[in-house]
Design a protein around this motif. Structure first.
Motif, PDB file in Angstrom:
ATOM      1  N   LEU A   1      -1.530  -8.260  17.848  1.00 47.57           N
ATOM      2  CA  LEU A   1      -0.911  -8.486  16.546  1.00 47.57           C
ATOM      3  C   LEU A   1       0.077  -7.369  16.252  1.00 47.57           C
ATOM      4  O   LEU A   1      -0.063  -6.251  16.752  1.00 47.57           O
ATOM      5  CB  LEU A   1      -1.983  -8.533  15.440  1.00 47.57           C
ATOM      6  CG  LEU A   1      -2.971  -9.691  15.507  1.00 47.57           C
ATOM      7  CD1 LEU A   1      -4.014  -9.560  14.399  1.00 47.57           C
ATOM      8  CD2 LEU A   1      -2.254 -11.044  15.412  1.00 47.57           C
ATOM      9  N   PRO A   2       1.101  -7.654  15.450  1.00 47.10           N
ATOM     10  CA  PRO A   2       2.086  -6.622  15.112  1.00 47.10           C
ATOM     11  C   PRO A   2       1.450  -5.455  14.364  1.00 47.10           C
ATOM     12  O   PRO A   2       0.407  -5.601  13.721  1.00 47.10           O
ATOM     13  CB  PRO A   2       3.089  -7.371  14.216  1.00 47.10           C
ATOM     14  CG  PRO A   2       2.869  -8.813  14.508  1.00 47.10           C
ATOM     15  CD  PRO A   2       1.422  -8.951  14.847  1.00 47.10           C
ATOM     16  N   GLU A   3       2.090  -4.303  14.471  1.00 56.17           N
ATOM     17  CA  GLU A   3       1.633  -3.120  13.741  1.00 56.17           C
ATOM     18  C   GLU A   3       1.995  -3.274  12.269  1.00 56.17           C
ATOM     19  O   GLU A   3       3.168  -3.462  11.922  1.00 56.17           O
ATOM     20  CB  GLU A   3       2.301  -1.862  14.303  1.00 56.17           C
ATOM     21  CG  GLU A   3       1.911  -0.594  13.593  1.00 56.17           C
ATOM     22  CD  GLU A   3       2.643   0.626  14.135  1.00 56.17           C
ATOM     23  OE1 GLU A   3       2.406   1.731  13.617  1.00 56.17           O
ATOM     24  OE2 GLU A   3       3.449   0.476  15.081  1.00 56.17           O
ATOM     25  N   PRO A   4       1.025  -3.209  11.364  1.00 56.90           N
ATOM     26  CA  PRO A   4       1.337  -3.365   9.938  1.00 56.90           C
ATOM     27  C   PRO A   4       2.072  -2.151   9.389  1.00 56.90           C
ATOM     28  O   PRO A   4       1.865  -1.024   9.841  1.00 56.90           O
ATOM     29  CB  PRO A   4      -0.052  -3.506   9.297  1.00 56.90           C
ATOM     30  CG  PRO A   4      -0.966  -2.767  10.225  1.00 56.90           C
ATOM     31  CD  PRO A   4      -0.407  -2.985  11.607  1.00 56.90           C
ATOM     32  N   ILE A   5       2.939  -2.406   8.413  1.00 54.40           N
ATOM     33  CA  ILE A   5       3.641  -1.320   7.737  1.00 54.40           C
ATOM     34  C   ILE A   5       3.590  -1.544   6.230  1.00 54.40           C
ATOM     35  O   ILE A   5       3.488  -2.672   5.750  1.00 54.40           O
ATOM     36  CB  ILE A   5       5.124  -1.213   8.185  1.00 54.40           C
ATOM     37  CG1 ILE A   5       5.875  -2.535   7.934  1.00 54.40           C
ATOM     38  CG2 ILE A   5       5.226  -0.801   9.637  1.00 54.40           C
ATOM     39  CD1 ILE A   5       7.365  -2.439   8.209  1.00 54.40           C
ATOM     40  N   LEU A   6       3.617  -0.452   5.500  1.00 56.35           N
ATOM     41  CA  LEU A   6       3.749  -0.515   4.049  1.00 56.35           C
ATOM     42  C   LEU A   6       5.203  -0.793   3.727  1.00 56.35           C
ATOM     43  O   LEU A   6       6.099  -0.141   4.255  1.00 56.35           O
ATOM     44  CB  LEU A   6       3.319   0.811   3.421  1.00 56.35           C
ATOM     45  CG  LEU A   6       1.891   1.277   3.717  1.00 56.35           C
ATOM     46  CD1 LEU A   6       1.687   2.696   3.190  1.00 56.35           C
ATOM     47  CD2 LEU A   6       0.874   0.329   3.099  1.00 56.35           C
ATOM     48  N   THR A   7       5.444  -1.781   2.896  1.00 47.33           N
ATOM     49  CA  THR A   7       6.826  -2.177   2.613  1.00 47.33           C
ATOM     50  C   THR A   7       7.134  -2.075   1.131  1.00 47.33           C
ATOM     51  O   THR A   7       6.257  -2.072   0.274  1.00 47.33           O
ATOM     52  CB  THR A   7       7.110  -3.609   3.090  1.00 47.33           C
ATOM     53  OG1 THR A   7       6.114  -4.495   2.546  1.00 47.33           O
ATOM     54  CG2 THR A   7       7.099  -3.704   4.606  1.00 47.33           C
ATOM     55  N   ALA A   8       8.419  -2.026   0.866  1.00 44.84           N
ATOM     56  CA  ALA A   8       8.939  -2.041  -0.496  1.00 44.84           C
ATOM     57  C   ALA A   8      10.355  -2.579  -0.405  1.00 44.84           C
ATOM     58  O   ALA A   8      10.916  -2.730   0.683  1.00 44.84           O
ATOM     59  CB  ALA A   8       8.955  -0.646  -1.108  1.00 44.84           C
TER      60      ALA A   8
END
Length: 313
Positions: A84-91
């Motif tokens: 699975l893709p690496e999760p990132i915190l987004t804004a």
């Protein structure tokens, strides 16, 4: 020699470069490496000959990412369990309060970096993935893309057509507006941590699929868990454990954060992020997909707390 103006030009496009590289690679660490390598190439280039810095930098980052993708795809074939893709915190991907074109555009932009979409993009070839991302997400023309990926325009159009058909056939039909996904995520967490199988069953779609990524480093399901009863039983089973990965369940902290453009959950304990979970909905508002990332190598971006402002264009 790099001037202050050259540094500012690169800084102005840094979010774009990361956003392109991340969508091509699915990992924040690799995307950051691409941005760093793009800086070195930009610093060494004869910038007096660059007429369009944005296109030039996009070309550098895209080709670096494509080269890296060809390499990592071979490694991912031997990955333990689902990748699975690496999760990132987004804004920077707000959902407008009003309805209409602005709302649709915001939802589509958030969807382009969603875990579900990145999983679909993982099935494309490097060229198809690059063309799709540059055309559908960042609105580059086929002529511009041909120059970026160093292919003929007919070849780029053909790759784009293949990619678009592939994505449309496999992309989630409906992931849910932010508010609906947030509410579903909260209800799902409450039912899961309470071990309430009946409540879980009501929230899950009949064809729900749970994908877990431990990368062979954390005990997770090695194959997708499919079907409402099996997913509910799996989640309830985890909740009944006294400890999870050496951490007391009662000592874990749960937080709702924006992950990859939508609502997500982080589980932390013993001074580290233990897992990240994201759910998507079907067109009836039931949970259709659950992605749980627990491979510690893929939790560094979230653990670091860096919030990425994903450039939508």
């Amino acid at each position: 020699m790099t001037t202050t103006d050259d540094q500012q030009t690169f800084a102005d496009h840094r979010n774009l470069l990361f956003s392109v590289a991340y969508r091509l690679l699915g990992t924040a660490m690799d995307a950051e490496d691409v941005v760093q390598d793009a800086w070195f190439k930009w610093s060494a280039a004869d910038r007096s000959q660059v007429a369009d810095p944005k296109a030039y930098l996009a070309r550098i980052a895209t080709n670096l990412a494509m080269d890296r993708l060809r390499s990592v795809q071979r490694k991912r074939e031997s990955y333990v369990g689902p990748w699975l893709p690496e999760p990132i915190l987004t804004a920077g991907l707000p959902e407008p309060a009003d309805s209409g074109a602005d709302t649709l555009d915001a939802v589509e932009r958030a969807d382009s970096v969603s875990t579900a979409m990145l999983v679909v993009l993982e099935t494309l070839s490097p060229l198809e993935r690059a063309v799709f991302v540059l055309k559908e997400v960042f609105a580059f023309s086929y002529a511009e893309i041909a120059g970026i990926v160093e292919r003929t325009e007919p070849a780029v159009r053909q790759a784009g057509h293949r990619a678009r058909e592939h994505v449309q056939a496999r992309r989630p039909r409906y992931t849910g507006a932010t508010a609906a996904r947030q509410q579903a995520t909260e209800r799902f967490l409450a039912a899961s941590t309470g071990g309430d199988i009946n409540a879980l069953m009501e929230l899950l779609a009949p064809d729900v699929t749970l994908w877990t990524d431990g990368g062979g480093k954390v005990r997770q399901a090695l194959h997708p868990v499919e079907g409402r009863a099996k997913v509910a039983a799996w989640m309830a089973g985890v909740a009944r454990r006294r400890t999870y990965e050496g951490v007391e369940i009662s000592d874990m902290t749960v937080a709702f954060v924006e992950i990859n453009g939508g609502p997500g959950i982080t589980f932390t304990g013993a001074g580290r992020v233990i897992s990240v979970m994201i759910v998507d909905l079907d067109d009836e508002g039931r949970i259709r997909t659950v992605h749980n990332i627990a491979n510690p190598d893929k939790l560094q971006a979230v653990a670091g707390g860096s919030v990425h402002e994903m450039d939508p264009r």
